[in-house]
Design an enzyme around this catalytic site. Structure first.
Site, PDB file in Angstrom:
ATOM      1  N   THR A  27       0.871  -1.176   0.000  1.00  0.00           N
ATOM      2  CA  THR A  27       0.000   0.000   0.000  1.00  0.00           C
ATOM      3  C   THR A  27       0.908   1.226   0.000  1.00  0.00           C
ATOM      4  O   THR A  27       2.114   1.111   0.207  1.00  0.00           O
ATOM      5  CB  THR A  27      -0.894   0.037   1.251  1.00  0.00           C
ATOM      6  OG1 THR A  27      -0.047   0.121   2.406  1.00  0.00           O
ATOM      7  CG2 THR A  27      -1.754  -1.216   1.354  1.00  0.00           C
ATOM      8  N   ALA A  61       3.188  -1.288   4.965  1.00  0.00           N
ATOM      9  CA  ALA A  61       2.435  -0.134   5.471  1.00  0.00           C
ATOM     10  C   ALA A  61       3.407   1.050   5.521  1.00  0.00           C
ATOM     11  O   ALA A  61       4.450   0.970   6.182  1.00  0.00           O
ATOM     12  CB  ALA A  61       1.890  -0.432   6.865  1.00  0.00           C
ATOM     13  N   VAL A  87       7.459  -2.215   7.294  1.00  0.00           N
ATOM     14  CA  VAL A  87       7.341  -0.755   7.325  1.00  0.00           C
ATOM     15  C   VAL A  87       7.958  -0.176   6.056  1.00  0.00           C
ATOM     16  O   VAL A  87       9.133  -0.427   5.748  1.00  0.00           O
ATOM     17  CB  VAL A  87       8.017  -0.175   8.585  1.00  0.00           C
ATOM     18  CG1 VAL A  87       7.934   1.348   8.577  1.00  0.00           C
ATOM     19  CG2 VAL A  87       7.368  -0.743   9.841  1.00  0.00           C
ATOM     20  N   LYS A  88       7.141   0.589   5.345  1.00  0.00           N
ATOM     21  CA  LYS A  88       7.593   1.144   4.061  1.00  0.00           C
ATOM     22  C   LYS A  88       8.120   2.554   4.312  1.00  0.00           C
ATOM     23  O   LYS A  88       7.422   3.404   4.896  1.00  0.00           O
ATOM     24  CB  LYS A  88       6.402   1.166   3.112  1.00  0.00           C
ATOM     25  CG  LYS A  88       6.769   1.104   1.654  1.00  0.00           C
ATOM     26  CD  LYS A  88       5.504   0.859   0.852  1.00  0.00           C
ATOM     27  CE  LYS A  88       5.720   1.066  -0.620  1.00  0.00           C
ATOM     28  NZ  LYS A  88       4.468   1.128  -1.352  1.00  0.00           N
ATOM     29  N   VAL A  89       9.350   2.782   3.844  1.00  0.00           N
ATOM     30  CA  VAL A  89      10.045   4.032   4.140  1.00  0.00           C
ATOM     31  C   VAL A  89      10.592   4.624   2.842  1.00  0.00           C
ATOM     32  O   VAL A  89      11.274   3.915   2.084  1.00  0.00           O
ATOM     33  CB  VAL A  89      11.237   3.766   5.101  1.00  0.00           C
ATOM     34  CG1 VAL A  89      11.989   5.044   5.421  1.00  0.00           C
ATOM     35  CG2 VAL A  89      10.773   3.069   6.373  1.00  0.00           C
TER      36      VAL A  89
END
Ligand code: E4P
Length: 219
Positions: A27, A61, A87-89
């Protein structure tokens, strides 16, 4: 090769899951906004729902903050929702620092908005589990998305880097087969592209004929 679906739409995620080929979901803030998901609690609840729809899948996310300390606090909260959360960074100096912090804490990350092999190398060095090169957006500006996958694959293989190449911004089936030929570890694609992989006119014609002949057999 792993298959992720690139959407925050629960119905589409359920459809891909029902196909039996789904390994995860990606996402981003734009995809979440498209579904009308607003407000801190609703956002977290939506990620929980996605995790429940794809048991055992990797669910990316994305942090909304762009500065190190807020990215880290947001990412810790997201990771605490479910062990499936990645965790998307976004790639940046602060993003790299955050990826390194998450890595040291055992939190998996997906470094996003990658448009060059150099960015992918830095993300891997900081400890990202996944890097997300955006093929479609490169093609959109008359660059070569698949060439970027080739370069990253070669660099990661040169140094036995274990960071997964997660090919993103997929627009069509040719991107998916191209990524598979080049050895991308994961593709994340919209449902239309995943379902498009099923389609071949000779299959459709052949099935139509089989159905017609089967009807003759059962007369
Ligand atoms: C996924 O991780 C990316 O955010 C997504 O693939 C971007 O795709 P787009 O270029 O179609 O927005």
């Amino acid at each position: 090769m792993k298959f992720f679906i690139d959407t925050a739409n629960l119905d589409q995620i359920a459809q891909a899951q029902a196909m039996g080929i789904l390994d995860g979901v990606t996402t981003n803030p734009s995809l979440m906004a498209k579904e009308g998901i607003t407000g801190h609690d609703n956002i977290l609840e939506h990620y929980r729902k996605i995790c429940r729809l794809v048991p055992g899948g990797a669910i990316s996310a994305e942090v909304l903050a762009t500065d190190y300390s807020h990215m880290v606090s947001e990412g810790r909260e997201l990771a605490g929702l479910d062990p499936q959360i990645v965790v998307k960074v976004p790639i940046s100096e602060d993003g790299l620092r955050a990826i390194k912090t998450f890595h040291d804490e055992g939190i998996q990350t997906n470094c996003t908005l990658v448009f060059s092999a150099a960015q992918a190398l830095l993300a891997a060095k900081a400890g990202a589990r996944y890097v997300s090169p955006f093929l479609g957006r490169l093609d959109d500006i008359d660059s070569d998305g698949l060439e970027l996958i080739r370069q990253i694959r070669q660099i990661f293989d040169n140094y036995a880097i274990e960071t997964r190449i997660l090919a993103a911004s997929i627009r069509h089936v040719k991107h998916i087969t191209g990524c598979a030929l080049l050895g991308a570890d994961v593709v994340t694609a919209p449902l239309s592209a995943i379902k498009g992989m099923l389609v071949h006119p000779l299959t459709e014609n052949g099935l139509k004929k089989f159905v017609e002949d089967a009807a003759k057999m059962t007369k």
